[in-house]
Design a protein around this motif. Structure first.
Motif, PDB file in Angstrom:
ATOM      1  N   PHE A  20       8.900   2.572   5.130  1.00  0.00           N
ATOM      2  CA  PHE A  20       8.044   2.963   6.494  1.00  0.00           C
ATOM      3  C   PHE A  20       7.424   3.961   6.335  1.00  0.00           C
ATOM      4  N   GLU A  21       7.403   4.823   5.065  1.00  0.00           N
ATOM      5  CA  GLU A  21       6.892   6.168   4.776  1.00  0.00           C
ATOM      6  C   GLU A  21       6.308   5.827   3.334  1.00  0.00           C
ATOM      7  N   PRO A  22       5.489   4.842   3.024  1.00  0.00           N
ATOM      8  CA  PRO A  22       5.164   4.742   1.590  1.00  0.00           C
ATOM      9  C   PRO A  22       4.192   5.896   1.178  1.00  0.00           C
ATOM     10  N   GLN A  23       3.247   6.287   2.237  1.00  0.00           N
ATOM     11  CA  GLN A  23       2.300   7.337   2.088  1.00  0.00           C
ATOM     12  C   GLN A  23       2.698   8.475   1.349  1.00  0.00           C
ATOM     13  N   LYS A  24       4.214   8.828   1.982  1.00  0.00           N
ATOM     14  CA  LYS A  24       4.713  10.220   1.303  1.00  0.00           C
ATOM     15  C   LYS A  24       4.715  10.330  -0.162  1.00  0.00           C
ATOM     16  N   ARG A  25       4.659   9.154  -0.733  1.00  0.00           N
ATOM     17  CA  ARG A  25       4.802   9.501  -2.200  1.00  0.00           C
ATOM     18  C   ARG A  25       3.889   8.795  -2.862  1.00  0.00           C
ATOM     19  N   LYS A  26       3.404   9.055  -4.259  1.00  0.00           N
ATOM     20  CA  LYS A  26       2.716   8.163  -4.955  1.00  0.00           C
ATOM     21  C   LYS A  26       3.222   6.935  -5.483  1.00  0.00           C
ATOM     22  N   GLY A  77       8.725  -3.971  -4.354  1.00  0.00           N
ATOM     23  CA  GLY A  77       9.414  -4.600  -3.260  1.00  0.00           C
ATOM     24  C   GLY A  77      10.177  -5.756  -3.433  1.00  0.00           C
ATOM     25  N   PHE A  78       9.909  -6.362  -4.778  1.00  0.00           N
ATOM     26  CA  PHE A  78      10.655  -7.673  -4.917  1.00  0.00           C
ATOM     27  C   PHE A  78      11.557  -7.699  -6.160  1.00  0.00           C
TER      28      PHE A  78
ATOM     29  N   ILE B 112      -7.181   4.423   4.708  1.00  0.00           N
ATOM     30  CA  ILE B 112      -6.726   3.813   3.475  1.00  0.00           C
ATOM     31  C   ILE B 112      -5.317   4.385   3.191  1.00  0.00           C
ATOM     32  N   ARG B 113      -4.278   3.300   3.110  1.00  0.00           N
ATOM     33  CA  ARG B 113      -2.984   3.743   2.986  1.00  0.00           C
ATOM     34  C   ARG B 113      -2.470   3.353   1.895  1.00  0.00           C
ATOM     35  N   ILE B 114      -1.712   4.100   1.244  1.00  0.00           N
ATOM     36  CA  ILE B 114      -0.944   3.899   0.044  1.00  0.00           C
ATOM     37  C   ILE B 114       0.355   3.165   0.392  1.00  0.00           C
ATOM     38  N   VAL B 115       0.510   2.202  -0.357  1.00  0.00           N
ATOM     39  CA  VAL B 115       2.024   1.307  -0.182  1.00  0.00           C
ATOM     40  C   VAL B 115       2.601   0.982  -1.559  1.00  0.00           C
ATOM     41  N   LEU B 119       4.752  -6.124   1.148  1.00  0.00           N
ATOM     42  CA  LEU B 119       5.553  -6.092   2.476  1.00  0.00           C
ATOM     43  C   LEU B 119       5.190  -4.833   3.094  1.00  0.00           C
ATOM     44  N   ASP B 120       4.814  -3.853   2.797  1.00  0.00           N
ATOM     45  CA  ASP B 120       4.477  -2.643   3.408  1.00  0.00           C
ATOM     46  C   ASP B 120       3.030  -2.819   4.205  1.00  0.00           C
ATOM     47  N   ALA B 121       2.085  -3.595   3.322  1.00  0.00           N
ATOM     48  CA  ALA B 121       0.732  -4.022   4.067  1.00  0.00           C
ATOM     49  C   ALA B 121       1.212  -5.126   5.275  1.00  0.00           C
ATOM     50  N   LEU B 122       2.257  -5.867   5.121  1.00  0.00           N
ATOM     51  CA  LEU B 122       2.488  -6.997   6.199  1.00  0.00           C
ATOM     52  C   LEU B 122       2.962  -6.130   7.383  1.00  0.00           C
ATOM     53  N   GLU B 123       3.797  -5.223   7.070  1.00  0.00           N
ATOM     54  CA  GLU B 123       4.403  -4.502   8.138  1.00  0.00           C
ATOM     55  C   GLU B 123       3.243  -3.790   9.072  1.00  0.00           C
TER      56      GLU B 123
END
Lengths: 117, 360
Positions: A20-26, A77-78, B112-115, B119-123
Motif C-alpha cells: 500500500f505504499e509502493p511510492q515510498k520506494r523505487k 508480487g507473484f 503517475i504512481r510507482i507500483v 496487484l498494486d495497480a488493481l488495488e
C-alpha cells in the motif's frame, strides 16, 4: 547508500508492507527475491524477506503444494517458483554480501572523496 | 581479479576459473541476455577472471532498455488525459521520451504512481472507481504472466476501470535476430528467471537452426562461471545444446500455470526493439477477448513524432557490437544521475552496470 543498493536491495531495507505504499520506494521490476511464506489466505500469501514483509500472489503455483515456512521466488508480487530453503538462504546471503560490500565502498568513497568503482 | 577476495566459495571460483582456462582453446564470444547477469558479471569483475580467448558481451536483456521511445510517449499521452492514473514500475519513470519523461510529467502534476506489482495497480483501481487506471506492462516472460494474472483478476473482480498498455516482449526472437544480423556470438548465457517461467524448450531452435549453445544460468559468480565452463566445453567439442545450469530453480517444462495464463491473455505480434528494429512475432498484444483491458484500444491519443537519440549508442550496445565506454556520452553527458539513454537509466542496463563497477 548508492542508487544501486537503494534499488536492488530495497527488500532488505524496507520494514513495512510494500503493497500500500509502493511510492515510498523505487520499485525494481527486474529483481526476483527469495521470500518465506508466513501465512496463506486464499491465493494470497504474506511473505517475509529479512525484516520486510510482502503480499504475494500464489496464483502461478499449486497452492495445495505450499505450506507456511516454504520459500518461493518472488517477482513483482507473484511467487514464480517454490525453491529450497538452502537456495533461498544462499541467495539472500549473496544479497547481504552485495549490500555490505556496496556500503563499504560508499563509505570509502565518502571518506576519500574519490570514486572507487 | 579485482574483487576476488570478496567472493564466497573462493576455492570453487578458482577451481572453475582453472577449468575454463584449461578447456578454452578457441576464441569465443558469449552473450548474456539478462539484466541480472549484466549486473552480476560487472559487479564481480568476472571478465577479468577469464582467459583472453573468452569475451563476454551484453545483449538486449534489459526490458527498460529495449522499450521504444514511442511507448514512453504513449504512456505520457495517457497520463495527460483527464481522470487517468498511470501506474508504472519505478524502472521506467526516468526513461526519456521524445520531449518529456514520466518523472517530469509527475512533477507537472499528472497522476503517475510507482507500483511494485500489477496487484498494486488493481488495488488503486479498486479505491478509485471513477478514475481510469492504466498499468504500464513491460518486461519479458518473467513479468508478463503477472500482467496476465492482473487482467484475469480485474475481470473476475469487475474492475473495468483498469487497463494495460502492453510492451511485453519475448526473449527468443532477439537472440535469433542478433545471429541473423551477423553479430559474432558463439554461445548464449540463458536468462535464469525468464526460463523459470518458459522452461528450456523455447531455446531448442537456437541449437538446432543456428548451431549455438545456450546454458541457462543462475546469478551467483560460481553459477556464471560454471555456465561459462559448460558453454566452452560445448563449443570446443562442437556439440551445441541447451543445458540448464540453474537447475535448482529452472525446470525444463517451466511454470505451466503461468504459461497457461500468458496464453489465455496475450498473443504475439511484430514489435520494435531498440537496436534491433522490428522483429516478427516478438511482442505481446492483449487478445481481442480482453480488449476491455487494452489501453491501446480504450484511449485515443495522438502521439508526438518520435525524436531520435542524440549521440546515444544504446542500440549498438544492446546488440553487443559496442561497449559503454565506446559511447562519447558515457560518464560525461550520460551518468546514472542524469541519464541520456535507457541503458544508463535502468540498473540492469549495461551502461549503468559498467558505470558502477568498471574502472574504464
Amino acid at each position: 547508500m548508492t542508487y544501486l543498493t537503494n534499488n536492488i536491495f530495497a527488500g532488505h531495507k524496507l520494514k513495512k508492507s510494500i503493497t500500500f505504499e509502493p511510492q515510498k520506494r523505487k520499485a525494481n521490476m527486474c529483481l526476483s527475491i527469495p521470500a518465506r511464506i508466513e501465512s496463506i489466505e486464499g491465493e494470497m500469501a504474506r511473505c517475509s524477506v529479512g525484516d520486510a514483509t510482502y503480499n504475494a500472489s500464489l496464483a502461478m503455483l499449486d497452492i495445495a503444494e505450499l505450506a507456511i515456512g516454504d520459500y518461493v521466488l518472488l517477482h513483482t508480487g507473484f511467487a514464480l517458483q517454490k525453491i529450497s530453503e538452502e537456495e533461498a538462504l544462499e541467495t539472500l546471503k549473496l544479497f547481504d554480501e552485495f549490500e555490505a560490500f556496496n556500503e563499504q565502498l560508499d563509505k570509502e568513497e565518502q571518506q576519500t572523496g574519490k570514486r572507487i568503482v | 581479479m579485482k574483487y576476488i577476495d570478496e567472493y564466497r566459495n573462493k576455492e570453487l571460483v578458482q577451481l572453475l576459473v582453472g577449468q575454463i582456462r584449461e578447456a578454452s582453446k578457441h576464441k569465443m564470444r558469449i552473450m548474456e541476455v539478462c539484466g541480472g547477469h549484466t549486473m552480476a558479471i560487472q559487479r564481480f569483475g568476472i571478465p577479468e577472471l577469464l582467459p583472453p580467448t573468452i569475451e563476454l558481451i551484453s545483449g538486449p536483456g534489459c526490458p527498460v532498455c529495449v522499450t521504444s521511445r514511442a511507448y514512453i510517449d504513449h504512456a505520457i499521452a495517457l497520463a495527460r488525459l483527464p481522470d487517468v492514473i498511470v501506474t508504472t514500475f519505478g524502472d521506467l519513470i526516468r526513461v526519456p521520451g521524445s520531449s518529456s519523461s514520466l518523472d517530469q510529467e509527475k512533477a507537472a502534476g499528472r497522476d503517475i504512481r510507482i507500483v511494485y506489482s500489477v496487484l498494486d495497480a488493481l488495488e488503486i483501481a479498486k479505491h478509485n472507481r471513477r478514475k481510469k487506471i492504466v498499468f504500464l506492462g513491460i518486461g519479458f516472460e518473467t513479468t508478463s504472466p503477472a500482467t496476465a494474472a492482473g487482467i484475469l483478476k480485474a475481470e473476475m473482480a469487475g474492475l473495468f476501470n483498469f487497463s494495460v498498455l502492453s510492451a511485453h516482449k519475448i526473449m527468443p526472437p532477439p537472440m535469433a535476430a542478433l545471429i541473423d544480423a551477423g553479430v559474432e556470438i558463439h554461445g548464449y548465457l540463458g536468462p535464469g528467471h525468464v526460463s523459470t517461467i518458459t522452461g528450456s524448450g523455447m531455446y531448442d531452435f537456437i541449437a538446432e537452426n543456428y548451431g549455438l549453445g545456450v546454458v541457462i544460468s543462475g546469478f551467483e559468480p560460481t553459477d556464471i562461471l560454471q555456465s561459462i565452463l559448460m558453454l566452452v566445453k560445448q563449443f570446443e567439442a562442437r556439440r551445441p545444446k541447451i543445458e540448464i545450469q540453474y537447475n535448482r530453480v529452472v525446470k525444463p517444462e517451466g511454470n505451466t500455470k503461468a504459461l497457461a495464463m500468458l496464453e489465455e491473455v496475450f498473443e504475439l505480434r511484430d514489435d520494435w526493439w531498440r537496436g534491433l528494429g522490428i522483429l516478427p512475432q516478438s511482442g505481446m498484444k492483449i487478445k481481442e477477448k480482453y480488449a476491455a483491458f487494452d489501453a491501446e484500444k480504450l484511449f485515443e491519443v495522438t502521439l508526438e513524432p518520435t525524436r531520435s537519440d542524440k549521440g546515444c549508442i544504446c542500440g549498438s550496445i544492446l546488440k553487443g557490437i559496442a561497449k559503454p565506454p565506446d559511447c562519447k556520452l558515457f560518464r560525461k553527458a550520460c551518468t546514472p544521475a542524469d541519464p541520456v539513454g535507457p541503458c544508463m537509466v535502468s540498473n540492469e542496463g549495461a551502461c549503468a552496470a559498467w558505470y558502477r563497477y568498471s574502472d574504464s
